[in-house]
Design an enzyme around this catalytic site. Sequence first.
Site, PDB file in Angstrom:
ATOM      1  N   ASP A   1     -53.105  98.007  26.543  1.00  0.00           N
ATOM      2  CA  ASP A   1     -52.947  97.282  25.369  1.00  0.00           C
ATOM      3  C   ASP A   1     -52.777  96.119  24.928  1.00  0.00           C
ATOM      4  O   ASP A   1     -53.258  95.311  26.097  1.00  0.00           O
ATOM      5  CB  ASP A   1     -51.053  97.442  25.713  1.00  0.00           C
ATOM      6  CG  ASP A   1     -50.645  98.761  25.652  1.00  0.00           C
ATOM      7  OD1 ASP A   1     -50.814  99.417  24.876  1.00  0.00           O
ATOM      8  OD2 ASP A   1     -49.455  99.351  26.752  1.00  0.00           O
TER       9      ASP A   1
ATOM     10  N   LYS B   1     -51.364  98.250  20.117  1.00  0.00           N
ATOM     11  CA  LYS B   1     -50.331  99.017  19.191  1.00  0.00           C
ATOM     12  C   LYS B   1     -49.931  98.117  18.184  1.00  0.00           C
ATOM     13  O   LYS B   1     -49.158  97.304  18.533  1.00  0.00           O
ATOM     14  CB  LYS B   1     -49.734  99.960  19.112  1.00  0.00           C
ATOM     15  CG  LYS B   1     -50.242 101.609  19.584  1.00  0.00           C
ATOM     16  CD  LYS B   1     -49.478 102.171  20.415  1.00  0.00           C
ATOM     17  CE  LYS B   1     -48.345 102.137  21.364  1.00  0.00           C
ATOM     18  NZ  LYS B   1     -47.650 102.898  21.971  1.00  0.00           N
TER      19      LYS B   1
ATOM     20  N   MET C   1     -37.283  94.259  23.312  1.00  0.00           N
ATOM     21  CA  MET C   1     -38.133  94.188  21.926  1.00  0.00           C
ATOM     22  C   MET C   1     -36.506  94.186  20.380  1.00  0.00           C
ATOM     23  O   MET C   1     -36.223  94.286  19.129  1.00  0.00           O
ATOM     24  CB  MET C   1     -38.147  95.625  20.891  1.00  0.00           C
ATOM     25  CG  MET C   1     -39.528  95.455  22.138  1.00  0.00           C
ATOM     26  SD  MET C   1     -40.009  97.628  21.685  1.00  0.00           S
ATOM     27  CE  MET C   1     -40.003  98.341  23.073  1.00  0.00           C
TER      28      MET C   1
HETATM   29  N1  SAH Z   1     -43.772  98.775  29.642  1.00  0.00           N
HETATM   30  C1  SAH Z   1     -43.054  97.708  29.272  1.00  0.00           C
HETATM   31  C2  SAH Z   1     -42.194  97.020  28.099  1.00  0.00           C
HETATM   32  C3  SAH Z   1     -43.043  97.850  27.124  1.00  0.00           C
HETATM   33  S1  SAH Z   1     -41.762  97.178  25.645  1.00  0.00           S
HETATM   34  C4  SAH Z   1     -41.998  97.045  31.247  1.00  0.00           C
HETATM   35  O1  SAH Z   1     -42.258  97.563  31.792  1.00  0.00           O
HETATM   36  O2  SAH Z   1     -41.914  95.464  31.072  1.00  0.00           O
HETATM   37  C5  SAH Z   1     -42.663  95.502  24.509  1.00  0.00           C
HETATM   38  C6  SAH Z   1     -40.945  94.265  25.578  1.00  0.00           C
HETATM   39  O3  SAH Z   1     -41.249  94.047  26.663  1.00  0.00           O
HETATM   40  C7  SAH Z   1     -41.103  93.031  24.459  1.00  0.00           C
HETATM   41  O4  SAH Z   1     -40.526  93.416  23.394  1.00  0.00           O
HETATM   42  C8  SAH Z   1     -40.785  92.496  25.618  1.00  0.00           C
HETATM   43  O5  SAH Z   1     -39.683  92.033  25.189  1.00  0.00           O
HETATM   44  C9  SAH Z   1     -40.707  92.855  26.719  1.00  0.00           C
HETATM   45  N2  SAH Z   1     -41.621  92.483  27.571  1.00  0.00           N
HETATM   46  C10 SAH Z   1     -43.181  92.843  27.984  1.00  0.00           C
HETATM   47  N3  SAH Z   1     -43.782  91.813  28.676  1.00  0.00           N
HETATM   48  C11 SAH Z   1     -42.944  90.593  28.948  1.00  0.00           C
HETATM   49  C12 SAH Z   1     -43.222  88.867  28.440  1.00  0.00           C
HETATM   50  N4  SAH Z   1     -44.159  88.834  29.583  1.00  0.00           N
HETATM   51  N5  SAH Z   1     -41.873  88.038  29.065  1.00  0.00           N
HETATM   52  C13 SAH Z   1     -41.079  88.610  27.737  1.00  0.00           C
HETATM   53  N6  SAH Z   1     -40.566  90.143  27.407  1.00  0.00           N
HETATM   54  C14 SAH Z   1     -41.364  90.693  27.499  1.00  0.00           C
END
Ligand code: SAH
Length: 478
Positions: A249, A271, A384
């Site tokens: 990703d 994506k 998100m």
């Molecule tokens: N599978 C991922 C989430 C994917 S959805 C997980 O378990 O973390 C993507 C969302 O995750 C982003 O829009 C944000 O809200 C959050 N996110 C992922 N990495 C992040 C980071 N390093 N800092 C802040 N938010 C994060």
Amino acid sequence: MKLYPLFADLHGLPVLVVGGGGVARRKAEALLGAGAQVTVGAPRLDAELAAWAGAGTIRWQRGEFVPGWLDGMWLVIAATDERGLNAAVAAAASERRLFANVVDDAAHSRFHVPAVVDRSPLVVAVSTAGAAPALARRVRETLERVLDHGLGALVALAQRQRARIVRRHENLADRRAFYDWLHDGPVLPLLRAARGQEAEQVLLAALQGDGPPPRKGSVTLVGAGPGHPGLLTLQALRALNEADVVLHDQLVGDAILAMVRRDAERIDVGKRCGGRQVAQEQIHRLMLAHAREGRRVVRLKGGDPFVFGRGGEEMAFLRRHGVACAVVPGVTAAVACAAFAGIPLTQRGQAQSVCLLTAHGKAGSDMPDVQALGRPGQTLAIYMGVERADALTARLLAHGRATDTPVAIVENGSLPQQRVIAGVLAELPRLVREHAVGSPALLIVGEVAACATSQAWFGELVDARAGQPVAEPMAELA
Ligand code: SAH
């Protein structure tokens, strides 16, 4: 000085440890682990050794050392804190042609005790011949990281089936090829997945066929964590080292991609919003095509694959098409961002539950029903959510969350450019706009979010509670 490496079978043999403190206890413990009959000689024992002596686990030779203690022993370790006494034990042992080790004293030791990586029955021993034990420990740490924890079970399986393997592959070169297959093929992943019986069946089937069966492709859904390379799990690192193809990703940064096996093919399947559905189908097709060509595919995702990562859909798709699929969890954004912002997700008296939610549902669906989320005492970690901060705030307020409920926006959590903006719920939409919050960012809503201002320890903190933002650079510890 060059040492002769040696693994000793001490099972059932009498051995002596001189000394009654913590060091002696650790030595006695290791010897007991190898099945030796341990005598500990000392005027006094520490509490734990005394308990072992009481229980008959060890024998206690009470008093000051005399050479007679060495009668009938196969091995001796001097572990007292008196150098002179340790040397005397070593000298008495030498006279009787008995192997002695003096703890932290290479010059008086006839044998050395290495630093070990234990994947029993596989054991890796590291020694610097006493030149720099601390360096041996560092090497051991490195090996500890790279050696799969499934290796012990693999070696045990090979041991159980050794006679069959040797009978089937009498020729040494054939046998080597078989062991290569055993190490690199489908058996180890099955052992890792705690499916020992299947692993054994696959091995037996391979012994029946002509030569090692062709390699079957597989897909591992791997969580890369929030971005900080140190938050990758050991299992994730191993999967990256073994992969033939990595589909990753956008959220997965360069620091983590640098750990992928050099000659693996990397495919960016990041994506972007819009046209999502098509992209997801394309990812499904790619995973399937590569796996069907016999490759080991890693599907690398930010955070955890099963938390807003569509890992569930991918796994279901692969299973429907008969492709083996395993999952390596990752540190999800809620857990990582909270930790890196100094915000406990649950806290006695403040938050008894935590809810992970997204403000960005499946195309066409609306935000989750926030009714249940309106109540106090629950921390919300919203993925998100930045783009929909207005609607989200309005909903939470409408459902009874107080206007002054603490909130924290964690942008780029765990990365060097991390920024935490602390404020209150009513101000959330304004904060997102005024501070031009970018992606990725996580919203934490609830009483615990107030901890961000007092407990921040990483990256930049913007304290916007008073309405007057003050930027305050924090010491970077990680
Ligand atoms: N599978 C991922 C989430 C994917 S959805 C997980 O378990 O973390 C993507 C969302 O995750 C982003 O829009 C944000 O809200 C959050 N996110 C992922 N990495 C992040 C980071 N390093 N800092 C802040 N938010 C994060």
